[in-house]
Design a protein around this motif. Structure first.
Motif, PDB file in Angstrom:
ATOM      1  N   ASP A   1       0.833  -1.206   0.000  1.00  0.00           N
ATOM      2  CA  ASP A   1       0.000   0.000   0.000  1.00  0.00           C
ATOM      3  C   ASP A   1       0.864   1.252   0.000  1.00  0.00           C
ATOM      4  O   ASP A   1       0.569   2.235  -0.707  1.00  0.00           O
TER       5      ASP A   1
ATOM      6  N   MET B   1      -3.650   3.022  -4.251  1.00  0.00           N
ATOM      7  CA  MET B   1      -3.603   2.285  -2.989  1.00  0.00           C
ATOM      8  C   MET B   1      -3.927   0.822  -3.237  1.00  0.00           C
ATOM      9  O   MET B   1      -4.571   0.473  -4.233  1.00  0.00           O
ATOM     10  N   TYR B   2      -3.435  -0.015  -2.318  1.00  0.00           N
ATOM     11  CA  TYR B   2      -3.871  -1.406  -2.263  1.00  0.00           C
ATOM     12  C   TYR B   2      -4.951  -1.442  -1.202  1.00  0.00           C
ATOM     13  O   TYR B   2      -4.689  -1.217  -0.016  1.00  0.00           O
TER      14      TYR B   2
END
Length: 460
Positions: free
Chosen positions: A118, A127-128
């Motif tokens: 992230d 983002m993750y």
């Protein structure tokens, strides 16, 4: 127990520093976050997909079981060794193989820490999205094994919703590539989704191609205090029936509030608070006022004692203080936490919470419930003293009745923690014999000698 020749073969493959059988290493890897321990015969630390494939083939040759392990942060026994097994730790497989912001994807080895993925994504405005509570130290391989999630799942989905492709090695030593680098994929069977959540019982995932999404420009948080669990659950239902989907919708029941008060972390909660909701909205900065207004409207209702809103990082952190202290607070109740992560349809959440209260009274046990209310996913914690045999017997009866209640409400045994060793006995209550038989056939196809994570996931 492996023969000296088998251990020599692993040392020849990996070297003495990455094929360990000394007492200190075996002790360190004898357990995960679940009570109980079992010493493995050796601990192996591969660096690559090719080394994992070679390990599996050697294990087959010497008829040795393999227990795969990420950070060992699971609490259902998924990474606990079984007698005579080898631990295969992915912690040295921690490389980012490709970061491609243009295609919104990242390719990683499965020993990479989830938060590191992230953090790298956010350096490019992405983002993750999956955010399990242990993301600061858990590894993506464990997330894949359990189909982990977290508060953001209510809006962004769980781990499987963010995986494009995998590379893996089956228990037969066959090397697989599943999925594609594209968000659309309709070629062949979806083996990617089959492997995610299989808890290392079908194949060892070595590499993952993950989907990234745009990071939100702004976040707003709410803390809402209610006079009862019923009032808070009614608010959850109202929120989930209107168009604005929050990026988090967390619930703490009255037992949670009691624990926080006893821990000294309830400062700012108004008198009479028996349930708390934590709600977040995120997205483009210009859209946040609209989301806030819609969510505030849905959250208003009978039993609301207080609504506070935060927009700056400092304000948001202050609002989340009580929730963040909960894990430490419950430890003051009893030394052992029997942690279930059951799920019911959101419309049945109030019934579940009422049933949990009744079970606690019936079995004379403190039960603390909190979690991801927007998904109907609660972490139900039976607080017990493990040395008190009569209390543990009551807890066992309570747990069985809890499972039966969840299934009666149309729910499921696990939302994100997996099954491991701890929930296997309840699987036949949820999965019909014909379906369970097909799952066992899949296990035999992928792992004909049964060497991958034996004793996990499916009942004997």
């Amino acid at each position: 127990m492996p023969s000296p020749a088998a251990l020599d073969a692993f040392v020849a493959l990996l070297g003495p520093d990455r094929a360990r059988s000394d007492a200190d290493t075996l002790t360190l890897y004898a357990q995960d976050e679940t009570p109980g321990r079992c010493l493995p015969e050796a601990v192996l630390f591969p660096h690559s997909h090719e080394e994992v494939a070679a390990i599996v083939r050697l294990a087959l040759e010497h008829r040795l079981a393999i227990t795969p392990r990420g950070a060992g942060s699971g609490n259902v026994g998924g990474a606990q060794p079984t007698p005579g097994s080898l631990v295969l730790s992915f912690e040295c497989m921690n490389r980012v193989l490709e970061f491609n912001p243009a295609d919104r994807l990242i390719v990683v080895q499965t020993g990479v820490v989830t938060d590191d993925i992230d953090r790298l994504a956010r350096s490019a405005g992405l983002m993750y999205a999956p955010d399990p509570g242990s993301s600061a130290y858990c590894r993506i391989g464990g997330n894949l094994a359990m189909n982990a999630a977290g508060p953001r799942a209510v809006k962004y989905g769980v781990t499987r919703d963010h995986v494009l492709a995998l590379r893996a090695v089956t228990g037969a030593g066959r090397e697989l590539r599943t999925g594609a680098r594209t968000s659309k994929y309709a070629t062949g069977y979806d083996l990617t989704r089959l492997l995610i959540g299989s808890e290392g019982t079908l194949a060892l995932i070595t590499e993952a191609t993950l989907k990234l999404v745009p990071a939100p420009e702004r976040t707003a948080s709410f803390r809402l205090c209610y006079a009862s669990n019923t009032a808070a659950c009614a608010a959850v239902s109202r929120v989930m029936q209107q168009p604005v989907v929050p990026s988090a919708l967390e619930f703490m029941d009255r037992r949670s509030i009691e624990a926080i008060r006893n821990y000294g972390a309830a400062e700012g909660l108004p008198p009479g608070t028996e349930a708390v909701l934590m709600v977040e909205a995120d997205g483009p900065a210009e859209d946040i006022p609209r989301q806030v207004a819609a969510l505030e409207n849905a959250l208003q209702g009978e039993g609301l004692l207080e609504l506070q809103t935060g927009f700056t990082p400092a304000e948001i952190q202050t609002l989340w203080t009580a929730r963040k202290s909960l894990s430490h607070a419950v430890k003051k109740i009893a030394p052992l936490k029997i942690n279930e992560d059951i799920v019911v349809p959101v419309s049945r959440l109030a019934e579940l919470v009422a049933a949990i209260d009744a079970l606690g009274t019936l079995h004379r046990l403190p039960i603390v419930s909190f979690g991801h209310a927007g998904n109907g996913n609660l972490h139900v914690n039976l607080m017990v003293h493990p040395d008190a045999a009569e209390e543990m017997a009551r807890a066992e009866s309570c747990l069985k009745e809890l499972v039966e209640t969840v299934l009666r409400l149309g729910g499921t045994l696990s939302g994100e923690h997996g099954i491991g060793t701890k929930k296997r006995k309840f699987i036949p209550l949820e999965i019909e014999p014909e379906t369970l038989g097909l799952m066992r056939e899949l296990k035999r196809l992928f792992d004909p000698q049964g060497i991958l994570n034996p004793g996990k996931k499916l009942p004997d």
